[in-house]
Design a protein around this motif. Structure first.
Motif, mmCIF file in Angstrom:
data_model
loop_
_atom_site.group_PDB
_atom_site.id
_atom_site.type_symbol
_atom_site.label_atom_id
_atom_site.label_comp_id
_atom_site.label_asym_id
_atom_site.label_seq_id
_atom_site.Cartn_x
_atom_site.Cartn_y
_atom_site.Cartn_z
ATOM 1 N N ASP A 127 0.827 -1.193 0.000
ATOM 2 C CA ASP A 127 0.000 0.000 0.000
ATOM 3 C C ASP A 127 0.869 1.254 0.000
ATOM 4 O OD1 ASP A 127 -2.602 0.609 0.016
ATOM 5 O OD2 ASP A 127 -2.886 0.604 2.187
ATOM 6 N N TYR B 20 -2.200 5.372 9.575
ATOM 7 C CA TYR B 20 -1.446 4.784 8.464
ATOM 8 C C TYR B 20 0.002 5.263 8.526
ATOM 9 C CZ TYR B 20 -5.448 2.724 6.099
ATOM 10 O OH TYR B 20 -6.510 1.930 5.784
ATOM 11 N N VAL C 292 -6.882 7.089 12.157
ATOM 12 C CA VAL C 292 -8.175 6.846 11.504
ATOM 13 C C VAL C 292 -9.039 5.881 12.316
ATOM 14 C CG1 VAL C 292 -7.519 7.406 9.139
ATOM 15 C CG2 VAL C 292 -7.113 5.127 9.979
ATOM 16 N N GLU D 41 -20.636 5.603 7.366
ATOM 17 C CA GLU D 41 -20.467 6.413 6.157
ATOM 18 C C GLU D 41 -19.109 6.157 5.506
ATOM 19 O OE1 GLU D 41 -20.902 10.320 7.660
ATOM 20 O OE2 GLU D 41 -23.087 10.182 7.836
ATOM 21 N N ASN D 42 -18.933 6.682 4.280
ATOM 22 C CA ASN D 42 -17.635 6.573 3.602
ATOM 23 C C ASN D 42 -16.558 7.220 4.474
ATOM 24 O OD1 ASN D 42 -19.408 7.311 0.634
ATOM 25 N ND2 ASN D 42 -18.533 5.337 1.135
ATOM 26 N N GLY D 43 -15.427 6.530 4.565
ATOM 27 C CA GLY D 43 -14.301 7.082 5.320
ATOM 28 C C GLY D 43 -14.405 6.887 6.815
ATOM 29 N N ALA D 44 -15.409 6.127 7.292
ATOM 30 C CA ALA D 44 -15.583 5.946 8.743
ATOM 31 C C ALA D 44 -14.487 5.061 9.335
ATOM 32 C CB ALA D 44 -16.962 5.344 9.023
ATOM 33 N N GLY D 45 -13.833 4.248 8.493
ATOM 34 C CA GLY D 45 -12.741 3.410 8.992
ATOM 35 C C GLY D 45 -13.054 1.912 8.917
ATOM 36 N N LYS D 46 -14.095 1.529 8.221
ATOM 37 C CA LYS D 46 -14.521 0.117 8.177
ATOM 38 C C LYS D 46 -13.456 -0.760 7.506
ATOM 39 C CE LYS D 46 -18.178 1.261 5.727
ATOM 40 N NZ LYS D 46 -18.000 2.718 5.584
ATOM 41 N N SER D 47 -13.046 -0.354 6.290
ATOM 42 C CA SER D 47 -12.056 -1.178 5.568
ATOM 43 C C SER D 47 -10.727 -1.199 6.313
ATOM 44 C CB SER D 47 -11.828 -0.632 4.150
ATOM 45 O OG SER D 47 -13.032 -0.619 3.451
ATOM 46 N N THR D 48 -10.391 -0.089 6.955
ATOM 47 C CA THR D 48 -9.138 -0.045 7.714
ATOM 48 C C THR D 48 -9.179 -1.075 8.846
ATOM 49 O OG1 THR D 48 -8.966 2.298 7.198
ATOM 50 C CG2 THR D 48 -7.602 1.481 9.002
ATOM 51 N N LYS E 291 -8.506 -4.356 7.435
ATOM 52 C CA LYS E 291 -7.086 -4.559 7.111
ATOM 53 C C LYS E 291 -6.305 -4.959 8.366
ATOM 54 C CE LYS E 291 -6.971 -1.082 3.464
ATOM 55 N NZ LYS E 291 -6.499 0.265 3.159
ATOM 56 N N TYR F 193 -1.886 -4.585 8.499
ATOM 57 C CA TYR F 193 -1.273 -3.503 9.290
ATOM 58 C C TYR F 193 -1.348 -3.907 10.761
ATOM 59 C CZ TYR F 193 -1.546 -0.283 5.321
ATOM 60 O OH TYR F 193 -1.384 0.331 4.114
ATOM 61 N N GLN G 61 -13.340 -4.773 -1.669
ATOM 62 C CA GLN G 61 -14.085 -3.963 -2.653
ATOM 63 C C GLN G 61 -13.371 -4.004 -4.005
ATOM 64 O OE1 GLN G 61 -14.906 0.118 -1.421
ATOM 65 N NE2 GLN G 61 -15.137 -0.573 0.667
ATOM 66 N N HIS H 263 -23.161 -1.168 2.779
ATOM 67 C CA HIS H 263 -23.827 0.135 2.874
ATOM 68 C C HIS H 263 -25.339 -0.016 2.815
ATOM 69 C CE1 HIS H 263 -20.484 2.846 3.032
ATOM 70 N NE2 HIS H 263 -19.877 2.162 2.083
HETATM 71 N N1 ATP Z 1 -3.704 3.410 2.453
HETATM 72 C C1 ATP Z 1 -4.101 4.494 3.089
HETATM 73 N N2 ATP Z 1 -3.226 5.420 3.480
HETATM 74 C C2 ATP Z 1 -3.596 6.515 4.156
HETATM 75 N N3 ATP Z 1 -4.884 6.781 4.492
HETATM 76 C C3 ATP Z 1 -5.829 5.910 4.133
HETATM 77 C C4 ATP Z 1 -5.491 4.721 3.412
HETATM 78 N N4 ATP Z 1 -6.627 4.025 3.197
HETATM 79 C C5 ATP Z 1 -7.626 4.742 3.768
HETATM 80 N N5 ATP Z 1 -7.144 5.858 4.324
HETATM 81 C C6 ATP Z 1 -7.918 6.871 5.068
HETATM 82 O O1 ATP Z 1 -8.484 6.228 6.202
HETATM 83 C C7 ATP Z 1 -9.789 6.719 6.430
HETATM 84 C C8 ATP Z 1 -10.748 5.536 6.551
HETATM 85 O O2 ATP Z 1 -10.801 4.892 5.295
HETATM 86 P P1 ATP Z 1 -11.534 3.504 5.101
HETATM 87 O O3 ATP Z 1 -11.231 3.034 3.729
HETATM 88 O O4 ATP Z 1 -11.199 2.612 6.239
HETATM 89 O O5 ATP Z 1 -13.065 3.951 5.200
HETATM 90 P P2 ATP Z 1 -14.358 3.110 4.916
HETATM 91 O O6 ATP Z 1 -15.245 3.305 6.100
HETATM 92 O O7 ATP Z 1 -14.052 1.714 4.573
HETATM 93 O O8 ATP Z 1 -14.933 3.893 3.661
HETATM 94 P P3 ATP Z 1 -15.815 3.379 2.431
HETATM 95 O O9 ATP Z 1 -17.191 3.172 2.944
HETATM 96 O O10 ATP Z 1 -15.743 4.522 1.472
HETATM 97 O O11 ATP Z 1 -15.175 2.140 1.910
HETATM 98 C C9 ATP Z 1 -10.130 7.646 5.284
HETATM 99 O O12 ATP Z 1 -9.988 8.973 5.755
HETATM 100 C C10 ATP Z 1 -9.094 7.361 4.227
HETATM 101 O O13 ATP Z 1 -8.727 8.519 3.534
#
Ligand code: ATP
Length: 599
Positions: free
Chosen positions: A126, A360, A367, A386-393, A396, A402, A433, A555
């Protein structure tokens, strides 16, 4: 702007030594043959010239009626021809071995590179600088054998130049020195030019990168229709031409500026050559040298001058390649990932996320903030927000890609950092995704890749296709599940491949996940491109299955109503958690989102 690498002579020599070592490890016989070839290439032409000179002298003597000279001349001519034949025979053997070596070297270097990439820590995939370094290292690996060829040519040029100068010195001690002085201006011109063009090359790395991006990503058949409809083609062609001018015209300008200097240097060399030849002519007329010495000296002078010239060209052409060698080295020096030591052989009873914070790498802001949750075996949990809430993080981190900045994730009480990654990943079936589309092969492979280590199981495969709602479209493909999944990829009998829709790709990716039959299934927006009816059937199956632990992001809240626990995330925190009914009754964030979606 990328860092500009300026290599000292010492660094270049170290780099050359490394190339030789790597090549020797990959193909020892090839190195031996190349060196032998360099030697033969250098010596044989001079020996040929020597015998040609003796033949000429003997012929002149025979012409003058000297007894025994005709026989001598014939013998020398036969020897010269024999040397020529040896040279021809050797060059065809060398050609074969060089091809073989090139193949062995390229294969070994690129396999090593890919193997190393598969062993580094996950977070680096990444990371932009790692990805850049990988690109450059790949580029270098691609040219590695060509690079070794150049080194062999340089060795040959050095030997040729040395032998020719020594041979000239045997005619007269000063002739070698004259050649050395004669090449100085050419050397100066070539090195100055190469320094300029190398600086130009480094200055325009971004220009070239953008140019190739326009060419490779926009100027493609599949994109042209859109480019034309937006009327953007001529704009892009002009942009590409401007970038090309900056890059290529700059180089040509340098060549133009150096025309007179180069001409001067060449005239100087020609004058030196003329001087030596006039000297030899004088010596022959004065009968201090035999007549054939003219042929010999002329051949030696030409050889000495041309080998020094090619040596300088080869040395300066390697500047760029040597810089990428350091990128290759830097890439290969990236440490391989810590794998953890604790084995995990059975499906875990509980996964706990304990007060986890996360930022990150190279990012200042966290995050994830103080996340705690636990997932029991066979439980179905959903993460929403919502988008960007941190779910995918969070996913990971659960995958071990990580590590938490603070807090810990434990598997049956053992910190995930301590567990062997390969063991942990064997427990998981993950659908991201942005999942991988194996478009260069067929549907069966796309599903089978879910468990490539086991023999293909037809019943399991059919079941996976059914559960992912993929069977009916796969069966309708021209060659069924063996159809190539790219319309440009033709089958041997001429049947074209087929492009799939976004939803069809997603169904295949889901089937791959189901085929894996892992104890823990993690799905990040698995049905975002799938139509509503198929989606509802897929989810109904997923929630009926109580044999797997299920962690899902979605979603569309209606799809996860049946989850055992739903975690609602907001700004990197868990804002609410509970069953669907509990969260609706709470009338908080989840309720508001759910109500909005029902409208
Ligand atoms: N590889 C990365 N490096 C730095 N910041 C990141 C990285 N991936 C995601 N982020 C940031 O971490 C925050 C959470 O992102 P994440 O993808 O976890 O959100 P999400 O809830 O899964 O969103 P979505 O519903 O859009 O998939 C966001 O502000 C994003 O910009």
């Amino acid at each position: 702007m990328p860092a500009v690498v300026e290599l000292s002579v010492q660094k270049k020599l170290v780099a050359l030594w490394r190339v030789a070592k790597t090549t020797y490890r990959a193909a020892p016989l090839a190195v031996f043959v190349k060196l032998l070839n360099a030697l033969i290439d250098a010596i044989l032409p001079i020996v040929t010239a020597y015998f040609a000179a003796l033949s000429t002298t003997a012929l002149a003597d025979a012409f003058a009626g000297k007894a025994g000279s005709a026989e001598m001349a014939t013998t020398y001519v036969i020897i010269t021809a024999a040397i020529g034949m040896v040279q021809v025979a050797w060059s065809s053997i060398e050609r074969y071995i060089a091809e073989l070596a090139r193949y062995q070297i390229d294969a070994a270097v690129s396999d090593q590179l890919h193997l190393h990439f598969s062993r580094i820590e996950f977070w680096r995939y990444d990371d932009k600088s790692t990805a850049d370094l990988f690109d450059k290292a790949q580029n270098f690996a691609y040219f590695f054998s060509r690079f070794f060829d150049t080194i062999a040519q340089m060795i040959s040029s050095i030997i040729q130049a040395i032998i020719a100068m020594i041979a000239l010195t045997t005619i007269n001690v000063w002739l070698g020195a004259v050649i050395l002085v004669a090449v100085i201006p050419s050397m100066w011109v070539q090195l100055a030019l190469s320094r300029l063009s190398s600086a130009h090359w480094k200055k325009n790395v971004e220009t070239r990168r953008r140019m190739s991006q326009i060419r490779w990503s926009s100027f493609q058949a599949k994109n042209f229709a859109e480019l034309r409809m937006y009327g953007i083609v001529s704009h892009l062609i002009a942009w590409h031409a401007r970038l090309r001018d900056i890059d290529k015209k700059g180089q040509i300008d340098y060549e133009r500026k150096y025309i007179t200097k180069r001409l001067g240097a060449q005239l100087f060399e020609a004058a030196a050559e003329l001087g030596i030849l006039l000297y030899i002519v004088g010596e022959i007329i004065a009968r201090r040298q035999p007549i054939g010495q003219f042929v010999y000296a002329q051949s030696l002078v030409t050889r000495a001058l041309s080998s020094v010239g090619s040596l300088i060209n080869q040395y300066s052409s390697m500047d760029e390649d040597l810089a990428t060698l350091f990128d290759y080295d830097a890439f290969m020096a990236i440490p391989t990932g810590e794998q953890g030591r604790t084995s995990l052989t059975v499906s875990p009873k509980i996964i706990s996320v304990e007060n986890v914070w996360f930022a990150y790498p190279n990012a200042e802001q966290e995050v994830l903030h103080d996340i705690s949750l636990s997932i029991k075996r066979h439980q179905h949990i959903a993460i929403v927000g919502e988008n960007g809430a941190g779910k995918s993080t969070l996913i990971k981190l659960l995958l071990g890609l990580y590590e938490p900045s603070r807090g810990a994730i434990t598997i049956d009480g053992v910190d995930l950092r301590e567990i062997k990654k390969t063991d942990w990943h064997r427990q998981l079936g993950v659908l991201h995704q942005d999942f991988v589309q194996y478009w260069y092969t067929n549907a069966r492979d796309n599903v089978r890749f879910g468990d490539i280590d086991s023999d293909f199981n037809q019943a399991r495969y059919r079941q996976a296709l059914d559960r992912a709602e993929a069977r009916s479209f796969v069966e309708k493909l021209p060659k069924g599940d063996l159809t190539n999944l790219d319309k440009w990829l033709e089958h041997d009998d001429g049947t074209p491949g087929v492009d799939l829709s976004g939803g069809q790709w997603q169904r295949l990716a889901l089937a791959r996940n189901f085929y894996r039959q892992s104890p823990i299934v993690i799905l990040d927006e698995p049905t975002s491109a799938i139509d509503a009816l198929a989606e509802s059937r897929i989810f109904s199956h997923l929630f009926k299955d109580k044999q797997h632990t299920l962690i899902m992001i979605s979603h569309r809240l209606s799809t996860i109503e049946r989850a055992d626990v739903i975690y609602m995330m907001k700004d990197g925190r868990i804002a609410e958690s509970g069953t669907h009914q509990e969260l609706v009754a709470l009338k908080g964030e989840y309720f508001r989102m759910f109500k909005d979606q029902l409208r």
